[in-house]
Design a protein around this motif. Structure first.
Motif, short mmCIF file in Angstrom:
data_model
loop_
_atom_site.label_atom_id
_atom_site.label_comp_id
_atom_site.label_asym_id
_atom_site.label_seq_id
_atom_site.Cartn_x
_atom_site.Cartn_y
_atom_site.Cartn_z
N PHE A 172 0.94 -1.15 0.07
CA PHE A 172 0.06 0.00 0.10
C PHE A 172 0.78 1.43 -0.07
N ASP A 173 0.57 2.20 -0.96
CA ASP A 173 1.16 3.48 -0.97
C ASP A 173 0.50 4.54 -0.08
N ILE A 174 1.23 5.49 0.53
CA ILE A 174 0.74 6.38 1.43
C ILE A 174 0.18 7.59 0.89
N VAL A 175 0.58 7.82 -0.39
CA VAL A 175 0.22 8.98 -1.42
C VAL A 175 -0.79 8.69 -1.97
N PRO A 176 -1.87 9.52 -1.95
CA PRO A 176 -3.08 9.29 -2.54
C PRO A 176 -3.00 9.49 -4.08
N ARG A 177 -3.89 9.13 -4.69
CA ARG A 177 -3.96 9.40 -6.16
C ARG A 177 -5.28 10.40 -6.30
N ILE A 178 -5.26 11.37 -6.95
CA ILE A 178 -6.24 12.39 -7.05
C ILE A 178 -6.89 12.71 -8.22
N LEU A 179 -8.30 12.74 -8.42
CA LEU A 179 -9.35 12.88 -9.31
C LEU A 179 -10.00 14.37 -9.24
N SER A 180 -10.03 15.29 -9.89
CA SER A 180 -10.80 16.41 -9.89
C SER A 180 -12.49 15.98 -10.11
N GLY A 181 -13.30 16.76 -9.57
CA GLY A 181 -14.65 16.30 -10.13
C GLY A 181 -14.86 16.31 -11.28
N ALA A 182 -14.45 17.32 -11.99
CA ALA A 182 -14.64 17.43 -13.64
C ALA A 182 -14.01 16.03 -14.42
N GLU A 183 -12.67 15.67 -13.88
CA GLU A 183 -12.40 14.45 -14.25
C GLU A 183 -13.30 13.23 -14.14
N TRP A 184 -13.73 13.14 -12.88
CA TRP A 184 -14.51 12.03 -12.34
C TRP A 184 -16.14 12.18 -13.21
N ALA A 185 -16.34 13.40 -13.68
CA ALA A 185 -17.55 13.64 -14.27
C ALA A 185 -17.63 12.82 -15.71
N LEU A 186 -16.53 13.11 -16.20
CA LEU A 186 -15.86 12.38 -17.73
C LEU A 186 -16.12 10.87 -17.41
N LEU A 187 -15.48 10.41 -16.54
CA LEU A 187 -15.25 9.09 -16.25
C LEU A 187 -16.74 8.46 -15.67
N GLU A 188 -17.30 8.94 -15.18
CA GLU A 188 -18.72 8.39 -14.87
C GLU A 188 -19.58 8.41 -15.91
N GLU A 189 -19.65 9.44 -16.79
CA GLU A 189 -20.13 9.25 -17.93
C GLU A 189 -19.97 8.25 -18.84
N GLY A 190 -18.57 8.14 -19.00
CA GLY A 190 -18.40 6.89 -19.93
C GLY A 190 -18.37 5.47 -19.37
N LEU A 191 -18.35 5.56 -17.97
CA LEU A 191 -18.52 4.16 -17.43
C LEU A 191 -20.08 3.75 -17.41
N ARG A 192 -20.91 4.60 -17.22
CA ARG A 192 -22.46 4.36 -17.55
C ARG A 192 -22.84 4.04 -18.90
N GLN A 193 -21.98 4.51 -19.78
CA GLN A 193 -22.28 3.98 -21.21
C GLN A 193 -21.75 2.82 -21.51
N ARG A 194 -20.50 2.53 -20.84
CA ARG A 194 -19.77 1.26 -21.18
C ARG A 194 -20.53 0.15 -20.73
N VAL A 195 -20.89 0.29 -19.24
CA VAL A 195 -21.67 -0.68 -18.79
C VAL A 195 -23.03 -1.02 -19.29
N ASP A 196 -23.70 0.00 -19.78
CA ASP A 196 -25.02 -0.03 -20.46
C ASP A 196 -24.90 -1.09 -21.66
N ALA A 197 -23.91 -0.55 -22.57
CA ALA A 197 -23.55 -1.55 -23.69
C ALA A 197 -23.05 -2.85 -23.17
N LEU A 198 -22.36 -2.96 -22.36
CA LEU A 198 -22.15 -4.33 -21.76
C LEU A 198 -23.42 -5.38 -21.48
N ASN A 199 -24.15 -4.80 -20.90
CA ASN A 199 -25.41 -5.40 -20.59
C ASN A 199 -26.52 -5.67 -21.50
N ARG A 200 -26.60 -4.86 -22.52
CA ARG A 200 -27.17 -4.91 -23.83
C ARG A 200 -26.71 -5.98 -24.56
N PHE A 201 -25.25 -5.89 -24.74
CA PHE A 201 -24.72 -6.90 -25.69
C PHE A 201 -24.76 -8.09 -25.24
#
Length: 516
Positions: free
Chosen positions: A88-117
């Motif tokens: 375990f590394d004591i230095v955290p990895r940081i994502l901004s709210g804007a970066e996470w918003a992009l990832l969240e939108e992409g993850l929702r799209q990806r998993v929706d496609a996986l379930n439909r596929f």
């Protein structure tokens, strides 16, 4: 496991990674010429103020904490140590709210496609008829569960828990490296990493940098419980009974199984604790048999039901599939979801996303050569020393070749495997994965990372806890983040605040194929 990107001639991508604290200038070894990125300003200040001895002391305290509560994993085939702590590394990895918003939108799209596929593969198979995915790649795939044809699980949800492995190559450049849609693991480390950080460095939380605070991950068990309860069989009356099925104490992820069962407040069971009667699954208890409505399984398909899959399996339950097909039991994740874990199928995911969502993928694939195709095989063989080659059914970093670090003998051995069984392999170029500050024996230094967020899909709801499991390659210059291959983990912080972007631009992605 993390690998490659770009044509072999793209030396800059291979030699210079994006550093998430310093940007490209910091990754080139000249942070004095760079400015700390705003997202990391508070952490950079903390690192500058904190003596190295203090960081090392807290690192050792974290190890003692993990050892005391028993967070270990098994290393199969290692005679020296069958149980290890994940570093375990004591230095955290940081994502901004804007970066996470992009990832969240992409993850929702990806998993929706996986379930439909997956639903389509076991239903109308329209994507196969349209040529989006070759039919033989699905029908002849060992992960294709023929027994699921025509089956519709409760709420039409197949992938209840998805772990999507992401890599980063620039400020706004994120790519999907792997889809884990069968039995994804690692969420216990995400939660425990946060707990140890709250204990050891509480001064970093609260008002982060005076403006932004860290979003919580400890809500994951509640979200998972709600997700599983929402997909109980239609005939379930009252509060559904849930159980978590584990292969047992010798499984590499057993700690996580017991951890989640405890956090969810459900029973941790093995196959011998269950039986099927009248197409209904029951659990043996001291008060007598108790019906189980939802089974969160952490066992692969082949071992679930000896009447349908492997007859020699002692891990599963005879009649389990019949109970599921009768509509009396929900199995999460559903049987047959492993088809989406196949790396050859992964290579078609950009087209799958377009086919089922009508949009380009927000989080695209890493370019991939399918060795089953003659032209791609010729290219891979001609550039073997520059590529990463993986088995389509591989996991954990096993059975793969990292061309730039392989010996001549290893390259020749892999060449022979490719020529003998090309269908079993895909290849990707070597990615310049992003780096994060990491505490090493020589002090704080950049190390390559990836990210596995966890996406929960229930009846009419999708939940993504802000963060995920960041895996870090602890050896200097290494791209290997898997715990089984010497990698470690970090706490992943998503900061509150910041704008919610629309679709951020991605850099041009070179199409895999013969060098032009």
């Amino acid at each position: 496991m993390l690998h490659c990107f770009g044509k072999p001639s793209m030396v800059r991508w291979q030699m210079q990674a994006f550093d998430e604290m310093w940007g490209f200038a910091g990754a080139s070894g000249a942070p004095e010429a760079a400015k700390v990125r705003e997202t990391y300003a508070h952490i950079a200040d903390w690192l500058a103020r904190t003596p190295r001895e203090t960081l090392e002391t807290r690192q050792r305290q974290a190890e003692l904490f993990f050892r005391r509560i028993g967070i270990t994993f098994a290393v199969y085939g290692d005679p020296e140590a069958t149980e290890r702590l994940i570093p375990f590394d004591i230095v955290p990895r940081i994502l901004s709210g804007a970066e996470w918003a992009l990832l969240e939108e992409g993850l929702r799209q990806r998993v929706d496609a996986l379930n439909r596929f997956i639903a389509d593969v076991y239903g109308a198979q329209e994507c196969l008829a349209a040529g989006v995915v070759p039919a033989d790649l699905v029908h002849l795939n060992p992960q294709f569960a023929h027994v699921q044809m025509g089956v519709r699980p409760a709420a039409d949800v197949w992938v209840h828990v998805a772990g999507i492995d992401l890599v980063r190559t620039g400020p706004d450049s994120f790519f999907v490296l792997e889809d884990n849609a069968r039995t994804p693991s690692g969420v216990s480390y995400m939660i425990e990493n946060r707990e140890v950080m709250l204990r050891l460095v509480p001064e970093l939380f609260g008002q982060h940098g005076g403006q932004l605070s860290v979003q919580p991950v400890e809500t994951y068990p509640d979200a998972l419980l709600a997700c599983l309860q929402s997909v109980a069989p239609p005939g379930c009356r009252g509060e559904p009974c849930l159980a978590l099925l584990t292969p047992g104490v010798f499984n590499s992820a057993y700690y996580e199984h017991s951890f989640l069962a405890d956090k969810l407040g459900i029973e941790l069971v093995e196959g011998s604790d269950l039986f099927v009667d009248g197409d209904i699954l029951f659990m043996r208890t001291t008060a007598g048999p108790k019906r189980v409505d939802v089974l969160y399984r952490r066992i692969d398909d082949d071992f679930l039901d000896p009447l349908v899959f492997r007859p020699d399996s002692a891990l599963g339950v005879p009649g389990l599939v019949a109970a599921h097909h009768a509509g009396n039991l929900t199995i999460a994740n559903a049987i047959g979801t492993g088809i989406a874990d196949d790396k050859a199928v992964y290579s078609y995911m950009d087209g799958i996303v377009r086919f089922f969502t009508g949009r380009d993928p927000i989080l695209p694939n890493v370019p991939t050569w399918r060795c089953r195709e003659p032209e791609a095989l010729r290219y891979v063989l001609a550039h073997l020393s520059e590529l990463v080659v993986k088995r389509v059914d591989g996991s954990g970093g096993y059975g793969m070749l990292v061309g730039p670090t392989a010996s001549a003998a290893e390259l020749e051995a892999f060449r022979q495997r490719l020529e003998a069984e090309p269908d079993r392999y895909i290849a990707q170029p070597t990615l310049a994965l992003s780096t994060c500050p990491t505490l090493t024996a020589a002090g704080v230094a950049p190390r390559h990372v990836d990210l596995r967020p966890f996406v929960l899909s229930g009846a009419g709801r999708v939940t993504i806890v802000p963060g995920g499991l960041t895996r870090v390659a602890l050896k200097e210059g290494s791209l290997v983040v898997n715990s089984s291959q010497g990698g470690g983990t970090k706490d992943t912080w998503v900061l509150e605040g910041g704008p919610r972007p629309g679709e951020l631009p991605f850099p041009a992605v070179p199409a895999p194929g013969p060098e032009r």
